[in-house]
Design an enzyme around this catalytic site. Structure first.
Site, PDB file in Angstrom:
ATOM      1  N   GLY A 169       0.808  -1.210   0.000  1.00 33.89           N
ATOM      2  CA  GLY A 169       0.000   0.000   0.000  1.00 33.89           C
ATOM      3  C   GLY A 169       0.839   1.257   0.000  1.00 33.89           C
ATOM      4  N   CYS A 170       1.080   1.788   1.190  1.00 29.67           N
ATOM      5  CA  CYS A 170       1.741   3.097   1.292  1.00 29.67           C
ATOM      6  C   CYS A 170       3.204   3.065   0.878  1.00 29.67           C
ATOM      7  CB  CYS A 170       1.585   3.633   2.707  1.00 29.67           C
ATOM      8  SG  CYS A 170      -0.142   3.950   3.142  1.00 29.67           S
TER       9      CYS A 170
END
Length: 230
Positions: A169-170
């Site tokens: 994700g990030c």
């Protein structure tokens, strides 16, 4: 014209594919430039404390935070920037945008409230509030609508070392944005984590093939050590 699918299918795990790609001795690297920054993404309790938040937290390497503290301290000692981000939202979660619309449980993203236990940095992280840049973000990338880009420009940074979570994700979003902005992008493998081994290694593979140098944390430490006294 019409072509049959060319996507490769094989009976290997994501980890096995990653290890094969990583072991290729001919793969070129972006390498380190002249000045680097350490960008530590979302070392907050919502994601690092399975004892408190078992639904949302994840641990890949038990020493992830210790590794991150060590390279952050080494960079700081050289006068290079160290950045820490966290995710949080206002009381009604409205600033999470469409990202916050898929679920609405106590563990949901948009329910990370500012100054809550989930927003708090893990007590194991070592932040020097006098010099480190610390800020909240609302979207996956540490670059999205944050001061990061201007901060890196001011400090004449050409290399971004990314740690934290989640890999799929990030970390991935930050790495893609970093490369897109022209930075040599480095991901120390022991310093990133995810909820599931498959997501973690599949994304490390993709980062390694396209967007970043995925290296052992020892390589980052060795590079920083080589700069002492220069």
């Amino acid at each position: 014209m019409r072509f049959e699918p060319t996507m490769v299918r094989e009976e290997k795990t994501a980890r096995e594919i990653y290890e094969r790609v990583k072991s290729n001795p001919t793969r070129a690297k972006f390498g380190f430039g002249q000045r680097l920054a350490i960008v530590n993404v979302d070392f907050q309790q919502a994601y690092t404390r399975p004892d408190l938040f078992p639904v949302s937290a994840y641990v890949t390497d038990p020493d992830q935070i210790a590794h991150t503290n060590r390279i952050s301290a080494a960079a700081r000692a050289l006068g290079m920037p160290v950045i820490w981000t966290r995710v949080c939202y206002k009381e009604d979660g409205g600033d999470a945008g469409v990202w916050g619309t898929r679920t609405n449980t106590p563990d949901s993203l948009q329910n990370i409230r500012k100054d809550s236990e989930r927003h708090a940095f893990d007590p194991r992280v070592e932040i020097d509030a006098a010099v480190d840049l610390v800020y909240d973000k609302r979207m996956p990338s540490a670059f999205h609508e944050t001061p990061l880009q201007s901060y890196l420009i001011w400090h004449k940074i050409d290399t971004v070392v990314i740690t934290g979570g989640s890999t799929s994700g990030c970390i991935r979003a930050t790495a893609v944005d970093s490369l897109s902005r022209g930075y040599r992008t480095i991901v120390p493998e022991e310093c990133v984590a995810d909820k599931h081994e498959s997501y973690h290694y599949a994304n490390l593979t993709d980062l390694l093939l396209k967007y970043a140098d995925v290296v052992g944390v020892a390589e980052v430490e060795a590079h920083l050590a080589s700069l002492v006294g220069k």
